[in-house]
Design a protein around this motif. Sequence first.
Motif, mmCIF file in Angstrom:
data_model
loop_
_atom_site.group_PDB
_atom_site.id
_atom_site.type_symbol
_atom_site.label_atom_id
_atom_site.label_comp_id
_atom_site.label_asym_id
_atom_site.label_seq_id
_atom_site.Cartn_x
_atom_site.Cartn_y
_atom_site.Cartn_z
ATOM 1 N N SER A 183 114.717 149.631 105.489
ATOM 2 C CA SER A 183 113.408 150.108 105.734
ATOM 3 C C SER A 183 112.601 148.875 106.228
ATOM 4 C CB SER A 183 112.939 151.155 105.102
ATOM 5 O OG SER A 183 112.791 150.496 103.884
ATOM 6 N N LYS A 184 112.592 147.967 105.601
ATOM 7 C CA LYS A 184 111.839 146.946 105.684
ATOM 8 C C LYS A 184 111.867 145.963 106.846
ATOM 9 C CE LYS A 184 108.393 147.143 102.325
ATOM 10 N NZ LYS A 184 107.360 146.578 101.308
ATOM 11 N N GLN A 185 113.129 146.066 107.439
ATOM 12 C CA GLN A 185 113.787 145.210 108.319
ATOM 13 C C GLN A 185 113.285 145.722 109.672
ATOM 14 O OE1 GLN A 185 117.750 143.670 107.993
ATOM 15 N NE2 GLN A 185 118.141 144.759 106.330
ATOM 16 N N PHE A 186 113.211 144.522 110.597
ATOM 17 C CA PHE A 186 113.024 145.007 111.996
ATOM 18 C C PHE A 186 113.782 144.202 112.858
ATOM 19 C CE2 PHE A 186 111.250 145.131 116.238
ATOM 20 C CZ PHE A 186 110.922 146.352 116.397
ATOM 21 N N LYS A 187 114.916 144.796 113.763
ATOM 22 C CA LYS A 187 116.024 144.304 114.304
ATOM 23 C C LYS A 187 115.627 144.082 115.808
ATOM 24 C CE LYS A 187 118.968 145.161 110.651
ATOM 25 N NZ LYS A 187 120.386 145.304 110.628
ATOM 26 N N ILE A 188 115.581 142.811 116.219
ATOM 27 C CA ILE A 188 115.738 142.477 117.822
ATOM 28 C C ILE A 188 117.070 141.704 117.977
ATOM 29 C CG2 ILE A 188 114.686 141.065 119.535
ATOM 30 C CD1 ILE A 188 112.129 141.165 117.896
ATOM 31 N N VAL A 189 117.223 140.597 117.595
ATOM 32 C CA VAL A 189 118.618 139.831 117.674
ATOM 33 C C VAL A 189 119.704 141.025 117.325
ATOM 34 C CG1 VAL A 189 120.091 137.855 117.361
ATOM 35 C CG2 VAL A 189 117.605 137.794 117.457
ATOM 36 N N LYS A 216 113.066 136.894 112.196
ATOM 37 C CA LYS A 216 114.214 135.797 111.901
ATOM 38 C C LYS A 216 115.221 136.447 111.194
ATOM 39 C CE LYS A 216 115.751 131.690 111.211
ATOM 40 N NZ LYS A 216 117.191 132.442 111.415
ATOM 41 N N VAL A 217 116.353 136.025 111.370
ATOM 42 C CA VAL A 217 117.506 136.500 110.632
ATOM 43 C C VAL A 217 117.936 135.476 109.520
ATOM 44 C CG1 VAL A 217 120.070 137.103 110.872
ATOM 45 C CG2 VAL A 217 118.704 137.206 112.812
ATOM 46 N N PHE A 218 118.154 136.143 108.440
ATOM 47 C CA PHE A 218 118.441 135.537 107.233
ATOM 48 C C PHE A 218 119.672 136.124 106.708
ATOM 49 C CE2 PHE A 218 113.947 134.951 107.181
ATOM 50 C CZ PHE A 218 113.786 133.440 107.027
ATOM 51 N N ALA A 219 120.394 135.051 105.929
ATOM 52 C CA ALA A 219 121.601 135.316 105.086
ATOM 53 C C ALA A 219 121.308 135.250 103.793
ATOM 54 C CB ALA A 219 122.750 134.094 105.484
ATOM 55 N N LEU A 220 121.191 136.629 103.184
ATOM 56 C CA LEU A 220 120.724 136.632 101.728
ATOM 57 C C LEU A 220 121.813 136.668 100.965
ATOM 58 C CD1 LEU A 220 117.916 137.128 100.410
ATOM 59 C CD2 LEU A 220 118.633 139.846 100.711
ATOM 60 N N THR A 221 122.081 135.660 100.161
ATOM 61 C CA THR A 221 123.179 135.522 99.092
ATOM 62 C C THR A 221 122.726 135.188 97.797
ATOM 63 O OG1 THR A 221 123.645 133.470 99.994
ATOM 64 C CG2 THR A 221 124.418 135.154 101.159
ATOM 65 N N GLY A 222 123.595 134.698 97.091
ATOM 66 C CA GLY A 222 123.417 134.409 95.669
ATOM 67 C C GLY A 222 123.302 135.483 94.612
ATOM 68 N N LYS A 223 122.377 135.133 93.820
ATOM 69 C CA LYS A 223 122.299 135.974 92.643
ATOM 70 C C LYS A 223 121.500 137.406 92.972
ATOM 71 C CE LYS A 223 124.756 133.241 89.783
ATOM 72 N NZ LYS A 223 124.115 132.452 88.900
ATOM 73 N N ILE A 224 121.938 138.108 94.105
ATOM 74 C CA ILE A 224 121.042 139.172 94.351
ATOM 75 C C ILE A 224 121.993 140.420 94.487
ATOM 76 C CG2 ILE A 224 121.262 138.583 96.978
ATOM 77 C CD1 ILE A 224 118.032 139.501 96.621
ATOM 78 N N LYS A 225 121.330 141.472 94.351
ATOM 79 C CA LYS A 225 122.343 142.925 94.449
ATOM 80 C C LYS A 225 122.719 142.911 95.626
ATOM 81 C CE LYS A 225 120.708 146.333 91.198
ATOM 82 N NZ LYS A 225 119.482 147.320 91.121
ATOM 83 N N ILE A 284 120.188 140.219 107.006
ATOM 84 C CA ILE A 284 118.849 140.768 107.200
ATOM 85 C C ILE A 284 118.050 140.280 108.144
ATOM 86 C CG2 ILE A 284 118.673 141.529 104.920
ATOM 87 C CD1 ILE A 284 116.309 139.513 104.609
ATOM 88 N N GLU A 285 117.382 140.847 109.076
ATOM 89 C CA GLU A 285 116.250 140.433 110.192
ATOM 90 C C GLU A 285 114.918 140.932 109.926
ATOM 91 O OE1 GLU A 285 117.551 140.912 114.103
ATOM 92 O OE2 GLU A 285 115.809 140.295 114.969
ATOM 93 N N VAL A 286 113.993 140.221 109.548
ATOM 94 C CA VAL A 286 112.562 140.799 109.265
ATOM 95 C C VAL A 286 111.574 139.752 110.243
ATOM 96 C CG1 VAL A 286 113.183 141.110 106.903
ATOM 97 C CG2 VAL A 286 112.622 138.786 107.639
ATOM 98 N N PRO A 287 110.467 140.558 110.155
ATOM 99 C CA PRO A 287 109.563 139.888 110.956
ATOM 100 C C PRO A 287 109.015 138.643 110.267
ATOM 101 C CG PRO A 287 108.568 142.199 110.310
ATOM 102 C CD PRO A 287 110.192 141.784 109.838
ATOM 103 N N MET A 288 108.640 137.755 111.061
ATOM 104 C CA MET A 288 108.006 136.543 110.340
ATOM 105 C C MET A 288 106.840 136.860 109.591
ATOM 106 S SD MET A 288 109.552 133.536 111.197
ATOM 107 C CE MET A 288 110.337 132.669 112.121
ATOM 108 N N GLY A 289 106.554 136.292 108.302
ATOM 109 C CA GLY A 289 105.536 136.538 107.717
ATOM 110 C C GLY A 289 105.575 137.528 106.645
ATOM 111 N N ILE A 290 106.896 138.114 106.625
ATOM 112 C CA ILE A 290 106.968 139.104 105.426
ATOM 113 C C ILE A 290 106.901 138.212 104.260
ATOM 114 C CG2 ILE A 290 109.525 138.795 105.511
ATOM 115 C CD1 ILE A 290 110.059 141.869 104.960
ATOM 116 N N SER A 291 106.506 138.908 102.927
ATOM 117 C CA SER A 291 106.491 138.140 101.788
ATOM 118 C C SER A 291 108.023 137.893 101.211
ATOM 119 C CB SER A 291 105.589 138.639 100.663
ATOM 120 O OG SER A 291 106.053 139.775 100.131
#
Lengths: 592, 153
Positions: free
Chosen positions: A108-114, A347-356, A361-368
Motif C-alpha cells: 500500500s505504501k509503494q508506488f511502482k513505475i519501474v 527508487k527500488v530498494f532491496a529490503l533484506t536482513g533482520k526484517i519480516k 520494493i519501489e517507493v517514492p523518493m522522500g518516504i521516511s
Amino acid sequence: MNRGIVVRVCMGPAGIAAGGKEVLDAFQKSLSEAGIPAEVKEHCSSHQVGCLGLCARDVLVEVHMNGEKATYQYVKPDMAGRIVREHIIGGAAVQEWLTDSDYEQFYSKQFKIVLSDCGKFDPEDIDAYIAAGGYEPTREVLTTWLPDDVTDEIKASGIRGRGGAGFPTGLKWELARRSKSDQKYIICNADEGDPGAFMDRAVIEGNPHSVIEGMLIAAFAIGSHKGYVYIRAEYPLAVKRLRIALKQAYDRRFLGEDIFNTNFRFDIQIKLGAGAFVCGEETALIASIEGQRGMPRPKPPFPVYSGLWQKPTVINNVETLANIPYIIRKGAGWYASFGTERSKGTKVFALTGKIKNTGLIEVPMGISLREIIYDIGGGIEGGRPLKAVQTGGPSGGCIPSKLLDLDVDYESLARAGSIVGSGGMIVLDDSNCMVNMAKYFVQFTQSESCGKCVPCRVGTKRLLEILERITRGEGKEDDLDLLEKLSNGIKATSLCGLGQTAPNPVLSTLKYFREEYVAHIKEKKCPAKVCKELLEYFIIEELCKGCGACLKACPSKAITGEKKKPHTINPDLCIRCGACFEACKFRSVGRE
Amino acid sequence: MINKFEIILSDHLKNGGNIISLLQDTQEAFGYIPREAIDFFSREMDIAPSRFYGVATFYSQFRLKPVGQNKIVACCGTACHVKGAEKIINGLTRELALPEGEDTTQDGKFTLEKVACLGTCSFAPVVLINGTAYGKTGTDALLKAIRKLGKSK
C-alpha cells in the motif's frame, strides 16, 4: 483464453530458490490430469517485482479466474493438487493458504513505475510487452521527436542516475549529444556488484524490454548506433532473459537497421562481467569491455567526451534506463510529481536482513525510513529492537535507529553519512555488531580494490588490519583517531569512487556507534556477542541436564562430562564456534 | 585438449578485446583455465601470456586450478553475512577439512567457493550445492547433504 483462468507462479531468483520450478511443474501436472483448460505459465520472474515482490513468502502463486485474483503464499509442490481441486475446479479458494492482511500492507505504501509492469506478463513474451504499450514510447520518439526534445524531457523529469552517484541523467545525455564524434556508445551497467542488492537483476528478469527501450531512446538522444549491456555472469537467468528479449527485438526490427522505418539504426551486444566490484566504476567498466583488467583511470576526461575506445560514451544503470519509457509515456511532469525537491521519482530498494517482509520494493523518493521498515517491511524479525539500517552497500553507511524519521533521498542520506547507492537496504538488529559490520565491508572493498592507487590499495589494507585488531580484543586507545584520520585520507586521495567511499562504513559506525568500538577496545567485550575472539563459552551448571547434545555438537572436543551430570567446556580447546550454544535445548550454554 | 581450444578460439575474433569472453568460454568447458589454454591462445593470437594471466587473476570468476566434483558456493553478501554466513562457512571448511588457503579437498571431491552475492538475499543465508539452492539454512542441513554426496562416487 480458456475461461480466463491463469495461475501465475513466481519464478524469479528467490522463487526458484524456494522451489518455484517444482511448484510450476506440480500445477501443470495437476491441471493436465484434471483436464482443466487453464493457462499455467511462468509468471514472469515477477516474484521480486510487480505484484509478487514479497520474496519472504515465496513461492507465491496467483490464481486469476472470473476476473478475481487470489494469492497463495509459501506454496509447496504438494499443495498444487488441492488448490486445483478446490479453487480452480470447485471455485472456493483454500482459505488457510491465502496471503493475510499484512500482505496488502506491504504494497500500500509503494508506488511502482519501474516495476509497474514486472510480474504482469511473461518476460519472455514480447507480444505481452507490446500489448501493455511497450515500444510505443520508442516509436513516438523515433518518428516524431528531435533528439533535443528527448534530452529536454529527461532533464525536466529530474531523474538522476540510479546506480549510486545520482548524476542527472538528462544532463549526461546532453553532454554526450554535444560531443562531436563519428561513433558514440551507450552502455547499460548491469554489473550489480553491491552485495545485498538485487534490484537490477529483478528488473532485467522481470521486464527486460523496458531496459532495451531505455537504451534505444538514449541512443536516439545522443546519436549512438551501438550499445552494450555489461551484465554479471553470476546472474544466469537475467542473461538468458536478456538474450531472448534481444532476439525478439531484432526479429520485430526494434533493433538493427531502419527502426520504425526511420533511418535510425541501433545494435545491442551483451558483455558478461567476470566478477569485479570496481567495474561498477565507469572507466573500469569501459576497460573491462575493452578486454582489459577492470582498472579505472583518472577523470577528466569523462566518458561522455572520451569513453569506450576513446569515443563519447553514456553509461546508465539498469534501473535508470528502465524508467525512461515510462517517463516518455506519461511525461516528465508526471514523473517529477513524485519525490522531493531535488530527488525526483521513485527508487527500488532491496529490503533484506533482520526484517519480516524481505523483498523488493519501489517507493517514492522522500518516504521516511520508518515507513519503509515498519509499514512496508512489517518490522523487525522476531520482535527484536532495530539497531541500524545499512544503505548503499560497501560505499554507504549505517543509519542508526534514532534517525528513523529521516527522508530517504539523495541529500538526506548523504547528510546522515550514507548514500542511496544502488538500493541495498539491510536491516540490523541488536545482535549485529557494528564493528564487525565495518570490518565486513572493508574486507570486501579491500579485496576488490584494483590496486592501482596507493591510498586505496594500502590504505584499505591498514584500515582492515586495525579493525581486525579491535575485533580480536587487541585494539589500542588511539586506534579510533587513527581510523578516522586514515579514513579521511583515503577518501580525499583515492583515484576512483571505490576508494573514495570505502571508508564510509567505518566513519558512519564510528559516528553513531562509537561506544561499541570503545567496548571492544577498553573492556575487551563485544556487546552484540558477535566477535568470537572476545567471547567465552561456559556451561551453566544449574541448568545443564547432562544430555550430551553439546558434547556431540562440539567439533573440537572441548566439552567433557558424564551422562546426566553437568558438562564442562575447556576454554583452551574451545574454538568459539557456537555449535554448543545452538545445540543446547536447555539454554545451559552461556557466553560472555 | 588443443582441439577443444581451437574450437573455442574459432568462436572469437582474434583481438585483445575478446580475452575475457575467451577465458569465460574456456572455463565453461573445463571448469577452470588450464595453463595450456593460455599458452595456446597466446601463440595463436600473438598476445603475451601475461595479458591473459593479468585478466584471469583480476576477475574473481576465473580459477586457474581444477574444480572439485561437487561445487559448493557459499554466499557472503551482506544479507547473508548478518544472518550468519561466516559461521556456516567455518562449519563447512571444518567438515571438508580444506587445506589452508585451498578451496578444494585433497581428494578432489569438493570445492567450496565464496561469492560476493547471489542476489537471493531474502533467503539469506544461501548456499548452493551443485546448483541447488539451500536458503535460510543452518549448517546441519548442509552437512547432511554434503555427507551424502561424499559417500556417493
